[in-house]
Write a protein that holds these residues in place. Structure first.
Motif, PDB file in Angstrom:
ATOM      1  N   ASP A 144       7.188  -0.517  -0.431  1.00  0.00           N
ATOM      2  CA  ASP A 144       6.497   0.758  -0.221  1.00  0.00           C
ATOM      3  C   ASP A 144       7.165   1.551   0.896  1.00  0.00           C
ATOM      4  O   ASP A 144       7.752   0.978   1.821  1.00  0.00           O
ATOM      5  CB  ASP A 144       5.039   0.503   0.163  1.00  0.00           C
ATOM      6  N   HIS A 146       5.210   4.638   1.849  1.00  0.00           N
ATOM      7  CA  HIS A 146       3.992   5.184   2.473  1.00  0.00           C
ATOM      8  C   HIS A 146       3.367   4.117   3.384  1.00  0.00           C
ATOM      9  O   HIS A 146       3.420   2.919   3.084  1.00  0.00           O
ATOM     10  CB  HIS A 146       2.984   5.641   1.414  1.00  0.00           C
ATOM     11  N   PHE A 169       3.323  10.922   3.960  1.00  0.00           N
ATOM     12  CA  PHE A 169       3.392   9.528   3.504  1.00  0.00           C
ATOM     13  C   PHE A 169       2.571   8.606   4.409  1.00  0.00           C
ATOM     14  O   PHE A 169       2.603   7.401   4.221  1.00  0.00           O
ATOM     15  CB  PHE A 169       4.852   9.053   3.496  1.00  0.00           C
ATOM     16  N   ARG A 170       1.869   9.228   5.388  1.00  0.00           N
ATOM     17  CA  ARG A 170       1.110   8.439   6.362  1.00  0.00           C
ATOM     18  C   ARG A 170       1.974   7.315   6.952  1.00  0.00           C
ATOM     19  O   ARG A 170       1.514   6.202   7.175  1.00  0.00           O
ATOM     20  CB  ARG A 170      -0.123   7.811   5.716  1.00  0.00           C
TER      21      ARG A 170
END
Ligand code: GLV
Length: 339
Positions: A144, A146, A169-170
């Motif tokens: 990932d 994000h 995307f935090r």
């Protein structure tokens, strides 16, 4: 009086080149290719100005053979192809193309990071080979982006543009740079300064945006790769030579890091053969700034600099992105008409 001559080493947008014609004899190459030392010397011998690409090395020998040369505009933000000290010593102005490409290069850094982390190239090659027999639940598992920690080594304006994209995307951004950014800029980029060891150890995805110089050669080698997470991805959009490509190939083959993406290579256009044999790497041919709009903006900025150096256009006498402005002020330097 005859017009000065400008040599354009790579063909680009004719409408932008046309802006030079009222003031210069334009010698524009019609073909996009590297020039031998001899060809380059012959082209520069009677040039008053030159607009060159990143692979055109303008070194002391080239300068010594270019007795009329007064200004060199580089079509790129990085200018390690220019010997700036030698140009300055010879009173020759030089410019690059900063800022106009920041956002486009930042977009591309994210494209490569996502492609490497999510195995886009590898999966596409597999599909094109006709190997796709059906949906796989446990196939093609990637990393990932994000919510992860994105590390940026080299936090200039491009690094900052990369950092700003992380909020959607935090993702958390950490960075290391020769000098720490102002608190205001850190806050705007939501980026936290860390030392290089912490950057290597903590980043899930590490993006390199350093300028190339002798100190940065192999800034990422075997030891640095070993200090990264085994799941990490590494992205180099800066310059070949910042990464030890042979060490990277070994690290990717041995699972020392998870994946990588390179837009630039040591000795490009040659690519280390071991990299070509790996699946967990995305390779692209130095195209980070290659959007239609941005390449036009870069060309226009190079032309603006040349025009200004010879006293024309809106910046007459003050090339907007000159790298060695001291040559304008130096009375023993070139005679820039409106300097
Ligand atoms: C591209 O690599 C540039 O320096 O502009």
């Amino acid at each position: 009086m005859s017009k000065p001559t400008v040599w354009i080493s790579r063909p680009f947008f004719p409408d932008i080149v046309d802006r030079l014609r009222p003031h210069f004899e334009v010698r524009a190459e019609s073909e996009e290719r590297a020039h031998s030392l001899e060809e380059r010397a012959a082209r520069l011998a009677d040039a008053d100005a030159a607009i060159v690409g990143l692979t055109e090395r303008i070194d002391a020998a080239a300068i010594a053979a270019a007795s009329r040369l007064r200004f060199v505009a580089n079509l790129g933000v990085g200018y390690n192809n220019l010997d700036l000290a030698a140009l300055t010593a010879a009173g020759i102005g030089a410019s690059n193309t900063p800022d106009v490409l920041n956002e486009t290069v930042a977009d591309y850094a994210w494209a490569l990071m996502l492609a490497a982390a999510r195995r886009v190239g590898e999966a596409e090659r597999w599909l094109r080979r006709g190997e796709w027999q059906g949906f796989r639940f446990e196939g093609w598992l990637g990393a990932d982006v994000h919510g992860k920690t994105i590390g940026i080594l080299g936090m200039g304006r491009i690094g900052q543009a990369i950092a700003r994209r992380a909020s959607g995307f935090r993702a958390r951004v950490i960075y290391h740079n020769r000098s720490r950014l102002d608190a205001r800029v850190e806050q705007e980029c939501a980026a936290t300064y860390v030392d290089k060891a912490s950057l290597l150890a903590t980043s899930d995805h590490l993006i390199l945006v350093l300028p190339f110089n002798a100190q940065n050669r192999h800034a990422i080698g075997a030891a640095e790769l070993a200090a990264m997470k085994p799941t990490a991805t590494l992205v180099n959009i800066a310059r070949g030579g910042i990464v030890d490509d042979a060490a990277l190939a070994r690290a990717l083959a041995d699972g020392v890091i998870g994946a990588a993406a390179l837009d630039v290579f040591e000795g490009e256009p040659a690519v280390h053969p071991d990299l070509l044999n790996l699946e967990n790497i995305v390779l692209s041919p130095h195209i980070a700034s290659a959007s239609r709009d941005t390449r036009r903006d870069m060309a226009a900025l190079a032309v603006d600099n040349v025009l200004a150096a010879f006293g024309h256009g809106p910046h007459a006498g003050r090339p907007p992105t000159i790298l060695n402005p001291g040559v304008l002020a130096d009375a023993s330097g070139p005679d820039f008409p409106n300097a």
